[in-house]
Design a protein around this motif. Structure first.
Motif, mmCIF file in Angstrom:
data_model
loop_
_atom_site.group_PDB
_atom_site.id
_atom_site.type_symbol
_atom_site.label_atom_id
_atom_site.label_comp_id
_atom_site.label_asym_id
_atom_site.label_seq_id
_atom_site.Cartn_x
_atom_site.Cartn_y
_atom_site.Cartn_z
ATOM 1 N N ILE A 181 24.433 3.032 -62.352
ATOM 2 C CA ILE A 181 25.153 3.999 -63.199
ATOM 3 C C ILE A 181 24.788 3.788 -64.669
ATOM 4 O O ILE A 181 24.480 4.741 -65.391
ATOM 5 C CB ILE A 181 26.666 3.881 -62.989
ATOM 6 N N PHE A 182 24.808 2.538 -65.109
ATOM 7 C CA PHE A 182 24.475 2.239 -66.506
ATOM 8 C C PHE A 182 23.047 2.686 -66.820
ATOM 9 O O PHE A 182 22.783 3.258 -67.882
ATOM 10 C CB PHE A 182 24.621 0.744 -66.789
ATOM 11 N N TYR A 183 22.125 2.418 -65.893
ATOM 12 C CA TYR A 183 20.722 2.797 -66.109
ATOM 13 C C TYR A 183 20.577 4.319 -66.178
ATOM 14 O O TYR A 183 19.872 4.847 -67.045
ATOM 15 C CB TYR A 183 19.836 2.248 -64.987
ATOM 16 N N GLY A 184 21.259 5.019 -65.288
ATOM 17 C CA GLY A 184 21.179 6.476 -65.282
ATOM 18 C C GLY A 184 21.652 7.073 -66.589
ATOM 19 O O GLY A 184 21.032 8.001 -67.129
ATOM 20 N N ARG A 185 22.736 6.544 -67.115
ATOM 21 C CA ARG A 185 23.272 7.055 -68.376
ATOM 22 C C ARG A 185 22.338 6.773 -69.550
ATOM 23 O O ARG A 185 22.170 7.612 -70.437
ATOM 24 C CB ARG A 185 24.640 6.428 -68.647
ATOM 25 N N GLU A 186 21.716 5.602 -69.533
ATOM 26 C CA GLU A 186 20.919 5.187 -70.696
ATOM 27 C C GLU A 186 19.472 5.645 -70.624
ATOM 28 O O GLU A 186 18.888 6.041 -71.646
ATOM 29 C CB GLU A 186 20.965 3.667 -70.826
ATOM 30 N N TYR A 187 18.885 5.611 -69.425
ATOM 31 C CA TYR A 187 17.446 5.831 -69.314
ATOM 32 C C TYR A 187 17.026 7.071 -68.529
ATOM 33 O O TYR A 187 15.912 7.551 -68.687
ATOM 34 C CB TYR A 187 16.784 4.610 -68.642
ATOM 35 N N SER A 188 17.889 7.572 -67.674
ATOM 36 C CA SER A 188 17.457 8.634 -66.769
ATOM 37 C C SER A 188 18.538 9.683 -66.569
ATOM 38 O O SER A 188 19.058 9.874 -65.474
ATOM 39 C CB SER A 188 17.070 8.029 -65.409
ATOM 40 N N PRO A 189 18.893 10.413 -67.637
ATOM 41 C CA PRO A 189 19.939 11.438 -67.510
ATOM 42 C C PRO A 189 19.463 12.608 -66.664
ATOM 43 O O PRO A 189 18.265 12.813 -66.459
ATOM 44 C CB PRO A 189 20.171 11.867 -68.965
ATOM 45 N N ALA A 190 20.431 13.385 -66.189
ATOM 46 C CA ALA A 190 20.092 14.536 -65.352
ATOM 47 C C ALA A 190 19.358 15.600 -66.162
ATOM 48 O O ALA A 190 18.427 16.241 -65.675
ATOM 49 C CB ALA A 190 21.356 15.121 -64.735
ATOM 50 N N ARG A 191 19.779 15.791 -67.406
ATOM 51 C CA ARG A 191 19.170 16.804 -68.258
ATOM 52 C C ARG A 191 18.139 16.177 -69.192
ATOM 53 O O ARG A 191 18.369 15.135 -69.781
ATOM 54 C CB ARG A 191 20.246 17.508 -69.087
#
Length: 214
Positions: A181-191
């Motif tokens: 979750i932390f990685y998705g928010r910081e490095y790989s957002p949906a948009r």
């Protein structure tokens, strides 16, 4: 990379980035965590953390919560969205905790999922973060990244959870789901994802995984 190698690489890199995994939702006990997780549906953790102090100042336990009426709860939590449904769920589940569980949050998936407004994901978060029971709650970040990394087919959240539990060691589940979750928010957002930032996806390097960046 094989699927196993990808999973091992993900674990190694996430541990470097996030050796500590504080729970994103502010809470003081199992009940306040349960309410915060319920409120987080279709709402950011940041917004929930702005709202819960106001709610918990009035009621931070089931006995005090049922002294409020649903409309009063709704007015406080309105900024979180879905307030009519969430306020009723908070009120009703607080009654159930008092009537059936001596005012305590139950420590089983079955009992948690019987509570109003509590689905499998919410139950999994509570079991993992409140009681330390291995679980792998899948949110949109995990669902997206597991697909981008070629670790699931992306057909459903349920399938993603099953695949995650198969490929990652059970003892890592509770920490790893937060790390992703932390990685998705910081490095790989949906948009507007940026490959120069999302180095784990680049390192895994499958064209089918990278296609949604184009």
């Amino acid at each position: 990379m094989t699927r196993k190698e990808k999973a091992e690489f993900v674990v190694e890199e996430l541990e470097k980035l996030y050796p500590e995994t504080p729970v994103p939702l502010d809470h003081t006990d199992e009940y306040t965590l349960l309410i915060a997780v319920l409120l987080s549906a279709q709402c950011t953790d940041e917004r929930v953390n702005q709202i819960t102090p106001k709610l918990f100042a009035k009621a931070n336990n089931p006995a005090d919560m049922v002294k409020l009426d649903v409309e009063e709860i709704r007015e406080i939590i309105k900024p979180c969205g879905l307030s009519p449904r969430k306020s009723k769920a908070i009120y009703d589940l607080s009654h159930i905790l008092l009537d059936k569980h001596q005012g305590k949050v139950p420590q089983s998936f079955e009992d948690l999922e019987e509570l109003p407004g509590v689905g499998h994901k919410t139950a999994s978060v509570v079991m993992a973060q409140a009681f330390g029971v291995p679980a792998f709650p899948v949110d949109t970040h995990i669902h997206r990244l597991m697909y981008r990394w070629g670790l699931t087919n992306g057909k459903s959240v349920d399938q993603t959870e099953k695949d995650a539990k198969k490929i990652f060691p059970r003892e890592l589940w509770n920490k790893l789901h937060l790390q992703i979750i932390f990685y998705g928010r910081e490095y790989s957002p949906a948009r507007s994802p940026k490959l120069e930032k999302d180095y784990i996806t680049v390192a895994i390097g499958r064209k089918s995984v990278l296609k949604d960046y184009k």
